[in-house]
Design a protein around this motif. Structure first.
Motif, PDB file in Angstrom:
ATOM      1  N   LYS A   1      75.468  36.179  53.010  1.00 29.97           N
ATOM      2  CA  LYS A   1      74.080  35.840  53.313  1.00 29.97           C
ATOM      3  C   LYS A   1      73.828  34.351  53.090  1.00 29.97           C
ATOM      4  CE  LYS A   1      69.927  38.349  52.861  1.00 29.97           C
ATOM      5  NZ  LYS A   1      69.092  39.254  52.095  1.00 29.97           N
ATOM      6  N   SER A   2      74.399  33.796  52.033  1.00 28.56           N
ATOM      7  CA  SER A   2      74.239  32.365  51.772  1.00 28.56           C
ATOM      8  C   SER A   2      74.868  31.521  52.880  1.00 28.56           C
ATOM      9  CB  SER A   2      74.874  31.991  50.436  1.00 28.56           C
ATOM     10  OG  SER A   2      74.215  32.629  49.387  1.00 28.56           O
ATOM     11  N   VAL A   3      76.019  31.929  53.352  1.00 26.43           N
ATOM     12  CA  VAL A   3      76.687  31.183  54.425  1.00 26.43           C
ATOM     13  C   VAL A   3      75.870  31.260  55.714  1.00 26.43           C
ATOM     14  CG1 VAL A   3      78.736  31.164  55.914  1.00 26.43           C
ATOM     15  CG2 VAL A   3      78.995  31.373  53.446  1.00 26.43           C
ATOM     16  N   VAL A   4      75.333  32.437  56.013  1.00 23.05           N
ATOM     17  CA  VAL A   4      74.531  32.592  57.228  1.00 23.05           C
ATOM     18  C   VAL A   4      73.253  31.761  57.139  1.00 23.05           C
ATOM     19  CG1 VAL A   4      73.201  34.250  58.590  1.00 23.05           C
ATOM     20  CG2 VAL A   4      75.490  34.827  57.840  1.00 23.05           C
ATOM     21  N   VAL A   5      72.611  31.766  55.990  1.00 18.36           N
ATOM     22  CA  VAL A   5      71.401  30.952  55.813  1.00 18.36           C
ATOM     23  C   VAL A   5      71.744  29.474  55.916  1.00 18.36           C
ATOM     24  CG1 VAL A   5      69.639  30.258  54.138  1.00 18.36           C
ATOM     25  CG2 VAL A   5      70.105  32.658  54.521  1.00 18.36           C
ATOM     26  N   PHE A   6      72.879  29.048  55.354  1.00 19.08           N
ATOM     27  CA  PHE A   6      73.291  27.647  55.460  1.00 19.08           C
ATOM     28  C   PHE A   6      73.539  27.262  56.911  1.00 19.08           C
ATOM     29  CE2 PHE A   6      76.679  24.468  55.714  1.00 19.08           C
ATOM     30  CZ  PHE A   6      76.053  23.417  55.073  1.00 19.08           C
ATOM     31  N   LEU A   7      74.220  28.118  57.654  1.00 16.24           N
ATOM     32  CA  LEU A   7      74.483  27.817  59.067  1.00 16.24           C
ATOM     33  C   LEU A   7      73.195  27.782  59.881  1.00 16.24           C
ATOM     34  CD1 LEU A   7      77.743  29.877  59.662  1.00 16.24           C
ATOM     35  CD2 LEU A   7      77.512  27.401  59.385  1.00 16.24           C
ATOM     36  N   THR A   8      72.256  28.667  59.551  1.00 15.65           N
ATOM     37  CA  THR A   8      70.953  28.643  60.217  1.00 15.65           C
ATOM     38  C   THR A   8      70.216  27.349  59.900  1.00 15.65           C
ATOM     39  OG1 THR A   8      70.830  31.039  60.075  1.00 15.65           O
ATOM     40  CG2 THR A   8      68.781  29.876  60.487  1.00 15.65           C
ATOM     41  N   ALA A   9      70.277  26.927  58.647  1.00 21.36           N
ATOM     42  CA  ALA A   9      69.634  25.673  58.256  1.00 21.36           C
ATOM     43  C   ALA A   9      70.284  24.487  58.959  1.00 21.36           C
ATOM     44  CB  ALA A   9      69.719  25.492  56.744  1.00 21.36           C
ATOM     45  N   LEU A  10      71.595  24.513  59.075  1.00 22.57           N
ATOM     46  CA  LEU A  10      72.303  23.434  59.764  1.00 22.57           C
ATOM     47  C   LEU A  10      71.911  23.383  61.235  1.00 22.57           C
ATOM     48  CD1 LEU A  10      74.481  21.236  59.428  1.00 22.57           C
ATOM     49  CD2 LEU A  10      76.148  22.953  60.111  1.00 22.57           C
ATOM     50  N   THR A  11      71.839  24.542  61.884  1.00 23.25           N
ATOM     51  CA  THR A  11      71.427  24.603  63.282  1.00 23.25           C
ATOM     52  C   THR A  11      70.000  24.109  63.450  1.00 23.25           C
ATOM     53  OG1 THR A  11      72.875  26.499  63.605  1.00 23.25           O
ATOM     54  CG2 THR A  11      71.184  26.139  65.258  1.00 23.25           C
ATOM     55  N   THR A  12      69.130  24.516  62.556  1.00 25.96           N
ATOM     56  CA  THR A  12      67.745  24.068  62.602  1.00 25.96           C
ATOM     57  C   THR A  12      67.641  22.565  62.382  1.00 25.96           C
ATOM     58  OG1 THR A  12      67.024  26.206  61.773  1.00 25.96           O
ATOM     59  CG2 THR A  12      65.462  24.406  61.608  1.00 25.96           C
ATOM     60  N   ALA A  13      68.428  22.041  61.460  1.00 27.68           N
ATOM     61  CA  ALA A  13      68.399  20.602  61.182  1.00 27.68           C
ATOM     62  C   ALA A  13      68.861  19.795  62.381  1.00 27.68           C
ATOM     63  CB  ALA A  13      69.266  20.294  59.970  1.00 27.68           C
ATOM     64  N   VAL A  14      69.912  20.239  63.022  1.00 28.07           N
ATOM     65  CA  VAL A  14      70.398  19.532  64.211  1.00 28.07           C
ATOM     66  C   VAL A  14      69.364  19.609  65.329  1.00 28.07           C
ATOM     67  CG1 VAL A  14      72.163  19.566  66.021  1.00 28.07           C
ATOM     68  CG2 VAL A  14      72.830  19.775  63.638  1.00 28.07           C
TER      69      VAL A  14
ATOM     70  N   ALA B   1      60.716  38.501  54.005  1.00 29.66           N
ATOM     71  CA  ALA B   1      59.268  38.581  53.916  1.00 29.66           C
ATOM     72  C   ALA B   1      58.702  37.195  54.210  1.00 29.66           C
ATOM     73  CB  ALA B   1      58.845  39.036  52.518  1.00 29.66           C
ATOM     74  N   GLN B   2      57.484  37.163  54.743  1.00 31.46           N
ATOM     75  CA  GLN B   2      56.893  35.882  55.152  1.00 31.46           C
ATOM     76  C   GLN B   2      56.821  34.892  53.991  1.00 31.46           C
ATOM     77  OE1 GLN B   2      56.074  35.109  58.304  1.00 31.46           O
ATOM     78  NE2 GLN B   2      55.588  33.044  57.671  1.00 31.46           N
ATOM     79  N   GLU B   3      56.440  35.374  52.808  1.00 37.78           N
ATOM     80  CA  GLU B   3      56.310  34.488  51.653  1.00 37.78           C
ATOM     81  C   GLU B   3      57.662  33.920  51.241  1.00 37.78           C
ATOM     82  OE1 GLU B   3      55.198  37.686  51.606  1.00 37.78           O
ATOM     83  OE2 GLU B   3      53.071  37.297  51.957  1.00 37.78           O
ATOM     84  N   LYS B   4      58.691  34.762  51.250  1.00 35.08           N
ATOM     85  CA  LYS B   4      60.024  34.305  50.869  1.00 35.08           C
ATOM     86  C   LYS B   4      60.563  33.303  51.882  1.00 35.08           C
ATOM     87  CE  LYS B   4      64.521  35.963  49.416  1.00 35.08           C
ATOM     88  NZ  LYS B   4      65.362  37.120  49.148  1.00 35.08           N
ATOM     89  N   ALA B   5      60.298  33.537  53.172  1.00 32.73           N
ATOM     90  CA  ALA B   5      60.750  32.615  54.215  1.00 32.73           C
ATOM     91  C   ALA B   5      60.054  31.254  54.074  1.00 32.73           C
ATOM     92  CB  ALA B   5      60.476  33.203  55.594  1.00 32.73           C
ATOM     93  N   GLN B   6      58.777  31.271  53.796  1.00 30.95           N
ATOM     94  CA  GLN B   6      58.053  30.009  53.619  1.00 30.95           C
ATOM     95  C   GLN B   6      58.534  29.262  52.380  1.00 30.95           C
ATOM     96  OE1 GLN B   6      54.011  31.411  53.651  1.00 30.95           O
ATOM     97  NE2 GLN B   6      53.808  31.062  55.855  1.00 30.95           N
ATOM     98  N   GLY B   7      58.807  29.997  51.306  1.00 29.40           N
ATOM     99  CA  GLY B   7      59.326  29.365  50.091  1.00 29.40           C
ATOM    100  C   GLY B   7      60.699  28.753  50.312  1.00 29.40           C
ATOM    101  N   THR B   8      61.561  29.470  51.044  1.00 28.74           N
ATOM    102  CA  THR B   8      62.889  28.943  51.337  1.00 28.74           C
ATOM    103  C   THR B   8      62.803  27.717  52.230  1.00 28.74           C
ATOM    104  OG1 THR B   8      63.766  31.185  51.178  1.00 28.74           O
ATOM    105  CG2 THR B   8      65.159  29.556  52.251  1.00 28.74           C
ATOM    106  N   ALA B   9      61.939  27.762  53.229  1.00 26.02           N
ATOM    107  CA  ALA B   9      61.755  26.613  54.116  1.00 26.02           C
ATOM    108  C   ALA B   9      61.191  25.418  53.343  1.00 26.02           C
ATOM    109  CB  ALA B   9      60.833  26.984  55.269  1.00 26.02           C
ATOM    110  N   LEU B  10      60.291  25.688  52.412  1.00 25.53           N
ATOM    111  CA  LEU B  10      59.731  24.617  51.588  1.00 25.53           C
ATOM    112  C   LEU B  10      60.802  23.987  50.713  1.00 25.53           C
ATOM    113  CD1 LEU B  10      57.213  23.087  50.743  1.00 25.53           C
ATOM    114  CD2 LEU B  10      56.799  24.848  49.035  1.00 25.53           C
TER     115      LEU B  10
END
Length: 80
Positions: free
Chosen positions: A20-33, A57-66
């Motif tokens: 899950k951490s690797v998938v979130v990191f790859l998603t963040a990398l894709t979003t950053a690019v 959950a919406q709150e968790k997603a917003q916290g992670t994005a923050l």
């Protein structure tokens, strides 16, 4: 024909937190690019991606994005 030796292979357990951490990191990398190319802020795309793709959950997603926004802002402030 192959003969059975009587041994069974045991399956290894998947390390789900690591995956899950690797998938979130790859998603963040894709979003950053994508945000670097288009000029949009990363939070515009990252939080909805976490909700729709990973079922956060919406709150968790917003916290992670923050958290990612604070990290990128900190790196920018240190660099420039």
């Amino acid at each position: 024909m192959s003969q059975s030796t009587g041994r069974t292979r045991s399956r290894r357990q998947l390390n789900q937190p690591l995956i899950k951490s690797v998938v979130v990191f790859l998603t963040a990398l894709t979003t950053a690019v994508g945000s670097a190319v288009t000029g949009l802020a990363g939070n515009v795309a990252f939080a909805p991606m976490l909700v729709w793709m990973f079922g956060y959950a919406q709150e968790k997603a917003q916290g992670t994005a923050l958290r990612f926004a604070v990290a990128s802002g900190l790196v920018s402030a240190i660099t420039y």
